[in-house]
Motif scaffolding. Structure first.
Motif, PDB file in Angstrom:
ATOM      1  N   SER A  83       0.828  -1.200   0.000  1.00 44.07           N
ATOM      2  CA  SER A  83       0.000   0.000   0.000  1.00 44.07           C
ATOM      3  C   SER A  83       0.869   1.258   0.000  1.00 44.07           C
ATOM      4  O   SER A  83       1.903   1.319   0.678  1.00 44.07           O
ATOM      5  CB  SER A  83      -0.920   0.020   1.221  1.00 44.07           C
ATOM      6  N   MET A  84       0.425   2.240  -0.737  1.00 43.20           N
ATOM      7  CA  MET A  84       1.101   3.538  -0.765  1.00 43.20           C
ATOM      8  C   MET A  84       0.627   4.438   0.374  1.00 43.20           C
ATOM      9  O   MET A  84       0.991   5.621   0.411  1.00 43.20           O
ATOM     10  CB  MET A  84       0.856   4.224  -2.110  1.00 43.20           C
ATOM     11  N   GLY A  85      -0.159   3.910   1.296  1.00 44.42           N
ATOM     12  CA  GLY A  85      -0.623   4.678   2.440  1.00 44.42           C
ATOM     13  C   GLY A  85      -2.137   4.762   2.492  1.00 44.42           C
ATOM     14  O   GLY A  85      -2.827   4.435   1.525  1.00 44.42           O
ATOM     15  N   LEU A 137      -4.755 -18.058 -11.494  1.00 44.58           N
ATOM     16  CA  LEU A 137      -3.509 -17.971 -10.735  1.00 44.58           C
ATOM     17  C   LEU A 137      -3.308 -19.241  -9.919  1.00 44.58           C
ATOM     18  O   LEU A 137      -3.885 -19.394  -8.845  1.00 44.58           O
ATOM     19  CB  LEU A 137      -3.545 -16.762  -9.791  1.00 44.58           C
ATOM     20  N   PRO A 138      -2.486 -20.163 -10.404  1.00 41.51           N
ATOM     21  CA  PRO A 138      -2.182 -21.343  -9.589  1.00 41.51           C
ATOM     22  C   PRO A 138      -1.476 -20.965  -8.287  1.00 41.51           C
ATOM     23  O   PRO A 138      -1.622 -21.644  -7.275  1.00 41.51           O
ATOM     24  CB  PRO A 138      -1.265 -22.168 -10.498  1.00 41.51           C
ATOM     25  N   ASN A 139      -0.718 -19.868  -8.304  1.00 42.56           N
ATOM     26  CA  ASN A 139       0.021 -19.424  -7.121  1.00 42.56           C
ATOM     27  C   ASN A 139      -0.204 -17.924  -6.936  1.00 42.56           C
ATOM     28  O   ASN A 139       0.604 -17.104  -7.382  1.00 42.56           O
ATOM     29  CB  ASN A 139       1.510 -19.729  -7.294  1.00 42.56           C
ATOM     30  N   PRO A 140      -1.307 -17.533  -6.281  1.00 43.30           N
ATOM     31  CA  PRO A 140      -1.623 -16.102  -6.151  1.00 43.30           C
ATOM     32  C   PRO A 140      -0.525 -15.292  -5.473  1.00 43.30           C
ATOM     33  O   PRO A 140      -0.378 -14.095  -5.749  1.00 43.30           O
ATOM     34  CB  PRO A 140      -2.912 -16.109  -5.303  1.00 43.30           C
ATOM     35  N   ALA A 141       0.260 -15.918  -4.586  1.00 42.43           N
ATOM     36  CA  ALA A 141       1.319 -15.188  -3.883  1.00 42.43           C
ATOM     37  C   ALA A 141       2.427 -14.738  -4.819  1.00 42.43           C
ATOM     38  O   ALA A 141       3.284 -13.936  -4.426  1.00 42.43           O
ATOM     39  CB  ALA A 141       1.901 -16.054  -2.767  1.00 42.43           C
ATOM     40  N   ALA A 142       2.408 -15.219  -6.075  1.00 38.19           N
ATOM     41  CA  ALA A 142       3.412 -14.810  -7.051  1.00 38.19           C
ATOM     42  C   ALA A 142       3.040 -13.502  -7.732  1.00 38.19           C
ATOM     43  O   ALA A 142       3.706 -13.093  -8.690  1.00 38.19           O
ATOM     44  CB  ALA A 142       3.609 -15.903  -8.100  1.00 38.19           C
ATOM     45  N   VAL A 143       1.984 -12.838  -7.230  1.00 37.75           N
ATOM     46  CA  VAL A 143       1.548 -11.547  -7.766  1.00 37.75           C
ATOM     47  C   VAL A 143       1.454 -10.547  -6.619  1.00 37.75           C
ATOM     48  O   VAL A 143       0.894 -10.854  -5.566  1.00 37.75           O
ATOM     49  CB  VAL A 143       0.172 -11.655  -8.450  1.00 37.75           C
ATOM     50  N   VAL A 144       2.015  -9.363  -6.808  1.00 35.03           N
ATOM     51  CA  VAL A 144       1.924  -8.280  -5.828  1.00 35.03           C
ATOM     52  C   VAL A 144       1.267  -7.076  -6.500  1.00 35.03           C
ATOM     53  O   VAL A 144       1.706  -6.656  -7.574  1.00 35.03           O
ATOM     54  CB  VAL A 144       3.297  -7.875  -5.262  1.00 35.03           C
ATOM     55  N   ARG A 145       0.235  -6.554  -5.854  1.00 36.96           N
ATOM     56  CA  ARG A 145      -0.412  -5.342  -6.338  1.00 36.96           C
ATOM     57  C   ARG A 145       0.030  -4.168  -5.486  1.00 36.96           C
ATOM     58  O   ARG A 145      -0.106  -4.195  -4.258  1.00 36.96           O
ATOM     59  CB  ARG A 145      -1.943  -5.500  -6.266  1.00 36.96           C
ATOM     60  N   ILE A 146       0.623  -3.174  -6.118  1.00 39.25           N
ATOM     61  CA  ILE A 146       0.965  -1.924  -5.424  1.00 39.25           C
ATOM     62  C   ILE A 146      -0.228  -0.994  -5.618  1.00 39.25           C
ATOM     63  O   ILE A 146      -0.530  -0.580  -6.736  1.00 39.25           O
ATOM     64  CB  ILE A 146       2.238  -1.285  -6.014  1.00 39.25           C
ATOM     65  N   LEU A 147      -0.929  -0.689  -4.534  1.00 39.92           N
ATOM     66  CA  LEU A 147      -2.160   0.079  -4.660  1.00 39.92           C
ATOM     67  C   LEU A 147      -2.065   1.446  -4.011  1.00 39.92           C
ATOM     68  O   LEU A 147      -1.260   1.664  -3.120  1.00 39.92           O
ATOM     69  CB  LEU A 147      -3.346  -0.696  -4.071  1.00 39.92           C
ATOM     70  N   ASP A 189       9.856  -3.383  -2.078  1.00 36.18           N
ATOM     71  CA  ASP A 189       8.993  -4.134  -1.160  1.00 36.18           C
ATOM     72  C   ASP A 189       8.267  -5.257  -1.901  1.00 36.18           C
ATOM     73  O   ASP A 189       8.164  -6.387  -1.400  1.00 36.18           O
ATOM     74  CB  ASP A 189       7.971  -3.203  -0.512  1.00 36.18           C
ATOM     75  N   ALA A 190       7.752  -4.958  -3.095  1.00 35.33           N
ATOM     76  CA  ALA A 190       7.019  -5.968  -3.864  1.00 35.33           C
ATOM     77  C   ALA A 190       7.927  -7.130  -4.248  1.00 35.33           C
ATOM     78  O   ALA A 190       7.555  -8.303  -4.103  1.00 35.33           O
ATOM     79  CB  ALA A 190       6.415  -5.333  -5.110  1.00 35.33           C
ATOM     80  N   LEU A 191       9.124  -6.825  -4.718  1.00 27.20           N
ATOM     81  CA  LEU A 191      10.063  -7.882  -5.084  1.00 27.20           C
ATOM     82  C   LEU A 191      10.481  -8.685  -3.868  1.00 27.20           C
ATOM     83  O   LEU A 191      10.669  -9.909  -3.947  1.00 27.20           O
ATOM     84  CB  LEU A 191      11.286  -7.278  -5.769  1.00 27.20           C
ATOM     85  N   GLY A 192      10.600  -8.007  -2.706  1.00 25.41           N
ATOM     86  CA  GLY A 192      10.922  -8.726  -1.474  1.00 25.41           C
ATOM     87  C   GLY A 192       9.810  -9.674  -1.059  1.00 25.41           C
ATOM     88  O   GLY A 192      10.071 -10.801  -0.620  1.00 25.41           O
ATOM     89  N   LEU A 193       8.564  -9.236  -1.186  1.00 21.76           N
ATOM     90  CA  LEU A 193       7.433 -10.107  -0.865  1.00 21.76           C
ATOM     91  C   LEU A 193       7.403 -11.334  -1.766  1.00 21.76           C
ATOM     92  O   LEU A 193       7.109 -12.446  -1.309  1.00 21.76           O
ATOM     93  CB  LEU A 193       6.121  -9.336  -0.989  1.00 21.76           C
ATOM     94  N   LEU A 194       7.706 -11.134  -3.030  1.00 18.04           N
ATOM     95  CA  LEU A 194       7.744 -12.280  -3.936  1.00 18.04           C
ATOM     96  C   LEU A 194       8.834 -13.265  -3.522  1.00 18.04           C
ATOM     97  O   LEU A 194       8.615 -14.477  -3.505  1.00 18.04           O
ATOM     98  CB  LEU A 194       7.986 -11.806  -5.372  1.00 18.04           C
ATOM     99  N   ALA A 195      10.006 -12.741  -3.191  1.00 16.19           N
ATOM    100  CA  ALA A 195      11.105 -13.616  -2.778  1.00 16.19           C
ATOM    101  C   ALA A 195      10.752 -14.404  -1.530  1.00 16.19           C
ATOM    102  O   ALA A 195      11.090 -15.587  -1.413  1.00 16.19           O
ATOM    103  CB  ALA A 195      12.369 -12.779  -2.550  1.00 16.19           C
TER     104      ALA A 195
END
Length: 300
Positions: free
Chosen positions: A146-148, A285-295, A162-168
């Protein structure tokens, strides 16, 4: 290549194999989703069950000569239901019969673009309410940054880190970043230090036959105007989302390649030829955690 028949036969169509490949090649090039690495799965069925692993099997250190403790991975399936995306246009028979291939290519490109843009809109924004497919925004289980509370403009690359870290952390790898063009414009204005003229990001030069290459932390960036810019984030009503994902963990299920039909009888009384394009597709999405939405990304 001449791809419109001019025989005047009712129900005349493009040359079956050549036209379909020609059209879908254009569609792939124009669609950000397909071009960004979505795994394309073809099917001839009305429904397709896509298996997914929820938890892995367990490995254990085992003494020689003793029984290996068995374990089974926990798995289930997600079901894709390809739905129809269609476009219809009319052309005068004079244009169809007398035009050079260049004019015909313009019509093909226009139809391909219309389908590709709507497909991208649905890949990312689709509500899931039939007949519309469900896009990444409305898939359950994806991760978010989230951007806040009331959103914020992009002033650094931290949201993407942050998004790339969550994916890792989810054992996934970021292979694509998709954003609205206004986001890239804002990012390219960020300077290395206050008062510096050196930008943090620049478009890389591709080969002469390629367009510019964009990337953040080495991950390719794709731009699409199909992302909504009127999302609500707290008091903000002009927010948009950006997406970071592992492309091969997003499945575009294609039941039929773009099917193009030409019929001179449909608009007989106005001396026109009808051109209809249909495509059946879904997104799972077989693996939803492989997607990050920056909102909550606001304009700068």
């Amino acid at each position: 290549m001449t791809w419109l028949t001019t025989s005047g036969t009712a129900g005349g169509s493009f040359a079956p194999t050549e036209a379909a490949a020609y059209f879908f090649d254009q569609l792939t090039a124009m669609s950000v989703g397909l071009n960004s690495g979505f795994r394309r799965v073809s099917t001839n069925a009305a429904r397709l069950a896509v298996p997914r692993i929820l938890t892995d099997a367990v490995a254990n250190w085992t003494a020689e000569g003793t029984e290996i403790t068995p374990s089974d991975p926990n798995a289930d399936t997600v079901t894709a239901v390809p739905r129809k995306l269609a476009a219809l246009t009319y052309a005068s028979n004079e244009l169809v019969d007398d035009s050079q291939p260049d004019a015909q290519d313009v019509l093909a490109t226009n139809l391909a673009r219309a389908i590709a843009l709507k497909l991208d809109l649905s890949f990312y924004e689709g509500s899931g309410t039939a007949p519309e497919i469900r896009g990444l925004k409305n898939q359950s289980g994806i991760q978010t940054v989230s951007m806040g509370v009331n959103g914020a403009a992009l002033t650094n690359l931290d949201p993407f880190a942050d998004a790339l870290g969550l994916l890792a952390e989810a054992d996934a790898e970021g292979t694509a970043i998709v954003m609205h063009p206004r986001n890239w414009r804002a990012l390219t204005k960020i300077k290395e230090t206050s008062g510096s003229a050196r930008p943090v990001l620049v478009d890389g030069a591709g080969a002469p036959s390629e367009g510019p290459r964009r990337s953040i932390y080495g991950v390719p960036v794709w731009l699409t105007s199909q992302l909504a810019t009127n999302e609500t984030q707290g008091t903000a009503t002009t927010a948009n989302s950006a997406y970071v994902y592992q492309g091969d963990q997003v499945c575009a299920v294609i039941r039929e390649d773009a099917d193009v039909q030409v019929d001179k009888s449909a608009a007989f009384s106005s001396d026109r030829t009808a051109v209809r394009v249909t495509l059946r597709a879904d997104l799972v999405l077989p693996n939803p955690a492989a997607v990050v939405r920056i909102l909550g990304v606001l304009p700068s």
